[in-house]
Design a protein around this motif. Structure first.
Motif, short mmCIF file in Angstrom:
data_model
loop_
_atom_site.label_atom_id
_atom_site.label_comp_id
_atom_site.label_asym_id
_atom_site.label_seq_id
_atom_site.Cartn_x
_atom_site.Cartn_y
_atom_site.Cartn_z
N SER A 100 72.45 89.78 22.69
CA SER A 100 73.05 88.45 22.84
C SER A 100 72.91 87.89 24.24
N GLU A 101 72.53 88.71 25.19
CA GLU A 101 72.38 88.26 26.58
C GLU A 101 70.92 88.01 26.96
N LEU A 102 70.03 88.12 26.00
CA LEU A 102 68.60 88.04 26.31
C LEU A 102 67.90 86.96 25.49
N GLY A 103 66.81 86.48 26.05
CA GLY A 103 65.89 85.62 25.33
C GLY A 103 64.54 86.31 25.28
N ALA A 104 63.75 86.05 24.23
CA ALA A 104 62.44 86.71 24.07
C ALA A 104 61.34 85.66 23.97
N ALA A 105 60.16 86.07 24.41
CA ALA A 105 58.99 85.19 24.34
C ALA A 105 57.74 86.05 24.31
N VAL A 106 56.65 85.48 23.79
CA VAL A 106 55.34 86.14 23.82
C VAL A 106 54.47 85.37 24.80
N GLY A 107 53.96 86.06 25.81
CA GLY A 107 53.16 85.42 26.84
C GLY A 107 51.71 85.18 26.42
N ARG A 108 50.93 84.72 27.37
CA ARG A 108 49.53 84.38 27.12
C ARG A 108 48.68 85.62 26.94
N ASN A 109 47.75 85.55 25.99
CA ASN A 109 46.86 86.67 25.70
C ASN A 109 45.89 86.89 26.85
N ASP A 110 45.61 88.16 27.12
CA ASP A 110 44.62 88.53 28.14
C ASP A 110 43.62 89.48 27.47
N PRO A 111 42.68 88.94 26.69
CA PRO A 111 41.78 89.79 25.89
C PRO A 111 40.74 90.48 26.75
N GLY A 112 40.17 91.55 26.18
CA GLY A 112 39.10 92.27 26.88
C GLY A 112 38.54 93.38 26.03
N ALA A 113 37.21 93.44 25.91
CA ALA A 113 36.50 94.50 25.18
C ALA A 113 37.00 94.66 23.75
N GLY A 114 37.19 93.55 23.06
CA GLY A 114 37.65 93.59 21.68
C GLY A 114 39.13 93.87 21.52
N GLN A 115 39.86 93.91 22.62
CA GLN A 115 41.30 94.16 22.59
C GLN A 115 42.08 92.87 22.84
N GLU A 116 43.19 92.76 22.16
CA GLU A 116 44.12 91.64 22.39
C GLU A 116 45.35 92.20 23.11
N ASN A 117 45.72 91.54 24.19
CA ASN A 117 46.81 92.04 25.05
C ASN A 117 47.83 90.94 25.30
N PHE A 118 48.99 91.07 24.72
CA PHE A 118 50.04 90.07 24.87
C PHE A 118 51.25 90.68 25.58
N PRO A 119 51.79 89.98 26.58
CA PRO A 119 53.07 90.45 27.15
C PRO A 119 54.24 89.96 26.30
N VAL A 120 55.14 90.89 25.97
CA VAL A 120 56.38 90.54 25.28
C VAL A 120 57.47 90.52 26.34
N VAL A 121 58.08 89.36 26.54
CA VAL A 121 58.96 89.14 27.69
C VAL A 121 60.42 89.03 27.23
N LEU A 122 61.30 89.75 27.92
CA LEU A 122 62.75 89.65 27.72
C LEU A 122 63.37 89.09 28.99
N THR A 123 64.15 88.02 28.86
CA THR A 123 64.75 87.35 30.01
C THR A 123 66.27 87.39 29.90
N ASN A 124 66.92 87.69 31.02
CA ASN A 124 68.37 87.72 31.07
C ASN A 124 68.91 86.29 31.06
N THR A 125 69.55 85.90 29.96
CA THR A 125 70.11 84.55 29.85
C THR A 125 71.62 84.53 30.07
N SER A 126 72.19 85.67 30.44
CA SER A 126 73.64 85.74 30.64
C SER A 126 73.99 85.40 32.09
N GLY A 127 75.28 85.44 32.36
CA GLY A 127 75.75 85.16 33.72
C GLY A 127 76.01 86.41 34.53
N ARG A 128 75.59 87.59 34.04
CA ARG A 128 75.83 88.83 34.76
C ARG A 128 74.52 89.59 34.95
N THR A 129 74.52 90.55 35.85
CA THR A 129 73.36 91.42 36.06
C THR A 129 73.44 92.58 35.08
#
Length: 232
Positions: A100-129
């Motif tokens: 409940s304190e996080l947001g998710a996103a899929v970043g830009r693909n960085d392909p290479g040698a027939g491979q697909e590489n996506f960053p899956v990003v989790l961001t702290n959307t809460s007010g605490r660390t």
């Protein structure tokens, strides 16, 4: 009248006198000769420090008996006392980031040698660390929420604790062979479900990456441990 010699009368008088004296001696204290003295209950306590005892003096308390007024404290190393402490709710729950304190996103693909590489990003959307550590969970789903293919395998790696202040992110790499190159059976997901480490609830993210492998020898999808930042 019977005549009694004078010497006999004198002896009888002496015997009677001794008997009376013995009777008086035996009745003087109600005890037999040689018996120890009797102490009656309720007498004063023995004299202490030159002062006589008093019948109204309070009774002594047996050693080790607790009293209601005894304070409860913990001795500290410095010789003082430290009050008892209670763990707060934040201490008991830890600092892990919850879904409940996080947001998710899929970043830009960085392909290479027939491979697909996506960053899956989790961001702290809460007010605490809070912190993230290890692998997130991931699964491709179609428009009805049905799973497509097997869950991603974990790439070997050393987990680190990533501390996220509000607004900061961590990412994990999602990698697979392009099905058009590998010949694996493919499908185009509608979304990616992302589950933060040690959580049960998932975040649903629209999938922007086109076809993914779902069956066949080259259908394996791999996922790395979380690292600080929003992209490789």
């Amino acid at each position: 009248m019977v005549y009694t010699p004078r010497s006999a009368r004198h002896g009888t008088l002496l015997v009677g006198t001794v008997a009376v004296l013995g009777l008086l001696t035996g009745c003087g204290n109600g005890q037999e000769a040689g018996s120890p003295p009797i102490t009656a209950s309720g007498t004063a306590a023995p004299a202490q420090d030159g002062k006589s005892g008093s019948a109204s003096a309070p009774a002594s308390v047996p050693a080790g008996t607790p009293t209601a007024s005894a304070p409860r404290s913990t001795a500290s190393a410095g010789g003082g006392t430290t009050p008892a402490t209670t763990r707060t709710a934040s201490q008991a729950g830890g600092s892990r980031c919850h879904t409940s304190e996080l947001g998710a996103a899929v970043g830009r693909n960085d392909p290479g040698a027939g491979q697909e590489n996506f960053p899956v990003v989790l961001t702290n959307t809460s007010g605490r660390t809070c912190t993230l550590r290890g692998y997130p969970g991931a699964a491709f789903v179609n428009g009805s929420g049905g799973r497509l293919g097997a869950d991603p395998r974990r790439e070997p790696g050393s987990a680190v604790t990533v501390t996220l202040r509000p607004g900061q992110s961590a990412w994990a790499g999602l990698t697979f062979s392009n099905p058009e190159v590998s010949g694996a059976k493919q499908a185009t997901p509608a979304a990616l479900l992302v589950t933060p480490p040690d959580e049960r609830d998932s975040l649903k993210v629209a999938w922007p990456g086109g076809p993914v492998p779902v069956a066949g020898n080259s259908s394996s999808v791999r996922l790395t441990v979380l690292s600080p930042g929003a992209a490789p």
